[in-house]
Design a protein around this motif. Structure first.
Motif, PDB file in Angstrom:
ATOM      1  N   PRO A  19       0.833  -1.200   0.000  1.00  0.00           N
ATOM      2  CA  PRO A  19       0.000   0.000   0.000  1.00  0.00           C
ATOM      3  C   PRO A  19       0.871   1.255   0.000  1.00  0.00           C
ATOM      4  N   GLY A  20       0.662   2.114  -0.996  1.00  0.00           N
ATOM      5  CA  GLY A  20       1.467   3.325  -1.102  1.00  0.00           C
ATOM      6  C   GLY A  20       0.603   4.571  -1.069  1.00  0.00           C
ATOM      7  N   GLU A  21       1.252   5.708  -0.925  1.00  0.00           N
ATOM      8  CA  GLU A  21       0.527   6.966  -0.810  1.00  0.00           C
ATOM      9  C   GLU A  21       0.606   7.808  -2.077  1.00  0.00           C
ATOM     10  N   GLU A 303      22.655   0.804   6.516  1.00  0.00           N
ATOM     11  CA  GLU A 303      21.803  -0.043   5.677  1.00  0.00           C
ATOM     12  C   GLU A 303      20.482  -0.345   6.375  1.00  0.00           C
ATOM     13  N   ILE A 304      20.559  -0.611   7.657  1.00  0.00           N
ATOM     14  CA  ILE A 304      19.338  -0.908   8.411  1.00  0.00           C
ATOM     15  C   ILE A 304      18.416   0.314   8.431  1.00  0.00           C
ATOM     16  N   ARG A 305      19.002   1.501   8.612  1.00  0.00           N
ATOM     17  CA  ARG A 305      18.174   2.717   8.579  1.00  0.00           C
ATOM     18  C   ARG A 305      17.507   2.889   7.214  1.00  0.00           C
ATOM     19  N   ARG A 306      18.256   2.594   6.166  1.00  0.00           N
ATOM     20  CA  ARG A 306      17.679   2.717   4.819  1.00  0.00           C
ATOM     21  C   ARG A 306      16.495   1.770   4.642  1.00  0.00           C
ATOM     22  N   ILE A 307      16.651   0.531   5.097  1.00  0.00           N
ATOM     23  CA  ILE A 307      15.563  -0.447   4.971  1.00  0.00           C
ATOM     24  C   ILE A 307      14.347  -0.014   5.784  1.00  0.00           C
ATOM     25  N   LYS A 308      14.606   0.549   6.962  1.00  0.00           N
ATOM     26  CA  LYS A 308      13.506   0.954   7.837  1.00  0.00           C
ATOM     27  C   LYS A 308      12.770   2.193   7.321  1.00  0.00           C
ATOM     28  N   THR A 309      13.528   3.130   6.761  1.00  0.00           N
ATOM     29  CA  THR A 309      12.930   4.427   6.455  1.00  0.00           C
ATOM     30  C   THR A 309      12.480   4.603   5.012  1.00  0.00           C
ATOM     31  N   GLU A 310      13.118   3.904   4.082  1.00  0.00           N
ATOM     32  CA  GLU A 310      12.715   4.067   2.693  1.00  0.00           C
ATOM     33  C   GLU A 310      11.325   3.476   2.491  1.00  0.00           C
ATOM     34  N   PRO A 311      10.407   4.218   1.883  1.00  0.00           N
ATOM     35  CA  PRO A 311       9.053   3.692   1.696  1.00  0.00           C
ATOM     36  C   PRO A 311       9.070   2.329   1.003  1.00  0.00           C
ATOM     37  N   ALA A 312       8.372   1.382   1.587  1.00  0.00           N
ATOM     38  CA  ALA A 312       8.416   0.010   1.091  1.00  0.00           C
ATOM     39  C   ALA A 312       7.966  -0.109  -0.351  1.00  0.00           C
ATOM     40  N   GLU A 313       7.010   0.761  -0.764  1.00  0.00           N
ATOM     41  CA  GLU A 313       6.508   0.640  -2.136  1.00  0.00           C
ATOM     42  C   GLU A 313       7.561   1.028  -3.167  1.00  0.00           C
ATOM     43  N   HIS A 314       8.630   1.709  -2.728  1.00  0.00           N
ATOM     44  CA  HIS A 314       9.696   2.113  -3.644  1.00  0.00           C
ATOM     45  C   HIS A 314      10.582   0.938  -4.047  1.00  0.00           C
ATOM     46  N   TRP A 315      10.617  -0.125  -3.231  1.00  0.00           N
ATOM     47  CA  TRP A 315      11.584  -1.187  -3.512  1.00  0.00           C
ATOM     48  C   TRP A 315      11.087  -2.599  -3.226  1.00  0.00           C
ATOM     49  N   MET A 316      10.207  -2.775  -2.257  1.00  0.00           N
ATOM     50  CA  MET A 316       9.869  -4.131  -1.839  1.00  0.00           C
ATOM     51  C   MET A 316       9.144  -4.953  -2.907  1.00  0.00           C
ATOM     52  N   PRO A 317       8.152  -4.414  -3.627  1.00  0.00           N
ATOM     53  CA  PRO A 317       7.503  -5.220  -4.668  1.00  0.00           C
ATOM     54  C   PRO A 317       8.466  -5.615  -5.788  1.00  0.00           C
ATOM     55  N   VAL A 330      11.158 -14.754  -0.922  1.00  0.00           N
ATOM     56  CA  VAL A 330      10.766 -13.361  -0.771  1.00  0.00           C
ATOM     57  C   VAL A 330      10.814 -13.014   0.713  1.00  0.00           C
ATOM     58  N   ASP A 331      11.735 -12.132   1.077  1.00  0.00           N
ATOM     59  CA  ASP A 331      11.894 -11.748   2.477  1.00  0.00           C
ATOM     60  C   ASP A 331      11.167 -10.442   2.762  1.00  0.00           C
ATOM     61  N   GLY A 332      10.630 -10.347   3.968  1.00  0.00           N
ATOM     62  CA  GLY A 332      10.015  -9.106   4.408  1.00  0.00           C
ATOM     63  C   GLY A 332      11.043  -8.171   5.017  1.00  0.00           C
ATOM     64  N   ARG A 333      10.587  -7.011   5.445  1.00  0.00           N
ATOM     65  CA  ARG A 333      11.492  -6.013   5.997  1.00  0.00           C
ATOM     66  C   ARG A 333      12.231  -6.540   7.226  1.00  0.00           C
ATOM     67  N   ASP A 334      11.531  -7.215   8.121  1.00  0.00           N
ATOM     68  CA  ASP A 334      12.163  -7.692   9.357  1.00  0.00           C
ATOM     69  C   ASP A 334      13.255  -8.715   9.059  1.00  0.00           C
ATOM     70  N   GLU A 335      12.979  -9.609   8.098  1.00  0.00           N
ATOM     71  CA  GLU A 335      13.998 -10.618   7.741  1.00  0.00           C
ATOM     72  C   GLU A 335      15.248  -9.957   7.157  1.00  0.00           C
ATOM     73  N   LEU A 336      15.050  -8.955   6.312  1.00  0.00           N
ATOM     74  CA  LEU A 336      16.190  -8.261   5.710  1.00  0.00           C
ATOM     75  C   LEU A 336      17.016  -7.540   6.767  1.00  0.00           C
ATOM     76  N   ILE A 337      16.328  -6.903   7.710  1.00  0.00           N
ATOM     77  CA  ILE A 337      17.044  -6.190   8.777  1.00  0.00           C
ATOM     78  C   ILE A 337      17.849  -7.176   9.627  1.00  0.00           C
ATOM     79  N   ALA A 338      17.251  -8.294   9.960  1.00  0.00           N
ATOM     80  CA  ALA A 338      17.951  -9.294  10.775  1.00  0.00           C
ATOM     81  C   ALA A 338      19.174  -9.839  10.037  1.00  0.00           C
ATOM     82  N   GLU A 339      19.049 -10.022   8.723  1.00  0.00           N
ATOM     83  CA  GLU A 339      20.162 -10.551   7.934  1.00  0.00           C
ATOM     84  C   GLU A 339      21.324  -9.560   7.908  1.00  0.00           C
ATOM     85  N   VAL A 340      21.020  -8.278   7.736  1.00  0.00           N
ATOM     86  CA  VAL A 340      22.072  -7.265   7.727  1.00  0.00           C
ATOM     87  C   VAL A 340      22.701  -7.147   9.111  1.00  0.00           C
TER      88      VAL A 340
END
Length: 550
Positions: A19-21, A303-317, A330-340
């Motif tokens: 969902p994006g704005e 990198e973690i800040r970028r994953i947390k703050t960049e709007p998900a619709e810009h990159w996740m899909p 397909v990893d979600g935001r939490d999985e990516l943060i944990a991996e980094v």
């Protein structure tokens, strides 16, 4: 939950969205890119992408398309109804392509290709993989000269299917969305096979630049290594010795399991004498100690800040579409943060070790003399004795050499070395109307055959053409006459060359004596002493000339 990746399916095509704005964007992905193209067809996907988007864009609905190493994408932004109409019409074209604009788009892409210059990443891919797989990105788009409607139609039917597609959206699927593609299967990802050559090694790259590359297993640690390499080059060449400007790095997928890390920097001429030693030192520190622990932590936190703050619709899909088509998870935001967050100095050091094992280093052409590294450049040649029809240079005997054209291979021997091309190992045959031929081997090296510089050269070209499969032939447009190699040896050069040889003077002297004897009636026994004196005199002259040369 805001920012959470969602999935759906439309007409059998997986759909990923967040969902994006902002205004809705859609990106239709297909598994098929430049690495999937044989060299004679390199550029076909680019041509299909242009044809599919021809005259579809507008100010209201901007569109774009791209062909990467492993994927092809079609992008659009606009109101939901406009997105629905665009994707429906696009899929209709992909299912039943219309090639009325083929020549127009071919000319457009040839104009674009004429201005394109291979960059350091392209050159490293070419030297690493040759004229196949990821290496084709280092070549001109030869497929623009071979594409025809039947071939393009078959290529499109194999690629643009619902089983080989994923749709990424920056919002929920709009009402009435249809993706009317034909049935098909996912195109498998072929393993990228490097050339058979000894590594680590170096090659002559772009003037005033340095770049290093290595292939590692796809991982978050590999991305961290790329950034660490960039910092190391920046610290050594810019902030340390002050001979470099701005370092950069890239992380390029070459197949489903591996990525090529490349890092480089522009440098001043005075850096040439020590560029290899300084670069090796940067890599040695990363292999032995890894990156500085505090620097690594800062890098990972960023990198973690970028994953947390960049709007998900810009990159996740888009990341989801890429991974699904490559057969990954397909990893979600939490999985990516944990991996980094879990990356350690040891993980990066281990990746640096793997990179060193297959390292390629490119430097300014004037800096390839460092004996600490093996330098690539001379084509590996077959040790077999060439057999077949033999041709001498058009400039013989001034120019030495031999061209041999056989049933299975061609060979050229000159004072500069020997080049061979086995026909079954060729990636392409580039053919010019004037008879010029480039036999491009799969390892990227090539044999150039120019009929004007060989005696009976057109006959040699005919023999080569008959032995190589037509599917490898790339018919090129005419060359500028000034750019067609010609023999520079004239009859005057040949005569001067022959007159420098003592055996010629001996023969001429003897013939002159014989002729004089016949004309004057002098007996042969009287001519013999004169001939001996002439031969002796010539021998003395030759000996004196050789002494002067020394």
């Amino acid at each position: 939950m805001a920012g959470e990746l969602r999935s759906d399916e439309v007409d059998g095509v997986p759909v990923y969205w967040v969902p994006g704005e902002r205004q809705l964007r859609a990106s239709l992905w297909f598994r098929g890119g430049q690495a999937d193209e044989a060299l004679p067809r390199h550029g076909w996907m680019h041509l299909l992408e242009h044809l599919a988007l021809h005259d579809r864009g507008s100010i209201r609905t901007p569109i774009n398309g791209s062909v990467s190493m492993l994927h092809t994408t079609f992008d659009v932004e606009g109101e939901p109804d406009d997105i629905v109409a665009f994707l429906r019409d696009l899929c209709d074209w992909l299912r039943t392509p219309d090639f009325r604009e083929l020549e127009h788009e071919r000319r457009v892409l040839r104009a674009e290709s004429a201005t394109r210059r291979a960059g350091p990443v392209d050159l490293h891919l070419l030297w690493r993989y040759g004229a196949q797989g990821p290496g084709v990105v280092g070549y001109d788009e030869y497929g623009l000269h071979t594409a025809d409607p039947d071939g393009l139609r078959a290529y499109a039917a194999d690629t643009f299917t619902r089983g080989n597609a994923v749709l990424a959206l920056t919002g929920p699927p709009p009402a009435g969305l249809r993706l009317p593609l034909d049935e098909g299967t996912r195109r498998p990802v072929r393993a990228a096979v490097p050339c058979d050559q000894r590594l680590p090694a170096g090659f002559a790259g772009l003037t005033g630049s340095l770049a290093v590359s290595g292939v590692v297993t796809r991982s978050t640690a590999g991305r961290a290594l790329a950034r660490a390499l960039q910092r190391g080059l920046d610290g050594g060449f810019r902030h340390g010795t002050g001979v470099g400007y701005s370092a950069w790095s890239s992380y390029e997928l070459v197949d489903g399991a591996n990525a090529m890390i490349t890092a480089g920097i522009d440098m001043l001429p005075e850096a040439r004498p020590t560029v290899v030693a300084q670069t090796v030192e940067v890599l040695r520190r990363l292999r032995q100690r890894g990156p500085d622990a505090a620097e690594l932590r800062d890098d990972l936190d960023r990198e973690i800040r970028r994953i947390k703050t960049e709007p998900a619709e810009h990159w996740m899909p888009y990341a989801a579409a890429r991974e699904v088509l490559l057969g990954g998870d397909v990893d979600g935001r939490d999985e990516l943060i944990a991996e980094v967050d879990a990356i350690t100095v040891g993980d990066v050091r281990q990746a640096a070790d793997a990179l060193w094992d297959n390292l390629l280093l490119s430097v300014d052409p004037d800096a390839i003399t460092d004996p600490a590294l093996e330098w690539l450049g001379e084509a590996p040649s077959s040790k077999a004795v060439p057999t077949g029809q033999r041709f001498k240079p058009a400039g013989w005997p001034v120019v030495k050499g031999e061209l041999t054209v056989g049933r299975n291979s061609a060979h050229i021997d000159t004072d500069n070395g020997r080049t061979s091309a086995v026909y079954e190992d060729l990636a392409a045959l580039v053919a010019y109307p004037d008879g010029g031929r480039q036999l491009i081997r799969r390892d990227g090296y090539q044999l150039r055959l120019e009929p004007a510089i060989w005696k009976n050269g057109p006959q040699a070209v005919t023999a080569v053409d008959a032995a190589i499969p037509p599917t490898l032939k790339i018919p090129m447009p005419p060359r500028d006459p000034d750019h067609i190699p010609q023999s520079q040896v004239t009859w005057r050069h040949k005569t001067t060359h022959l007159l420098k040889k003592p055996e010629i003077w001996v023969a001429l002297s003897l013939l002159t004596l014989v002729a004089a004897g016949l004309l004057t009636g002098t007996p042969g026994e009287d001519l013999a002493p004169r001939g001996a004196v002439a031969v002796l005199l010539i021998a003395v002259i030759v000996a004196l000339r050789n002494l002067i040369k020394r």
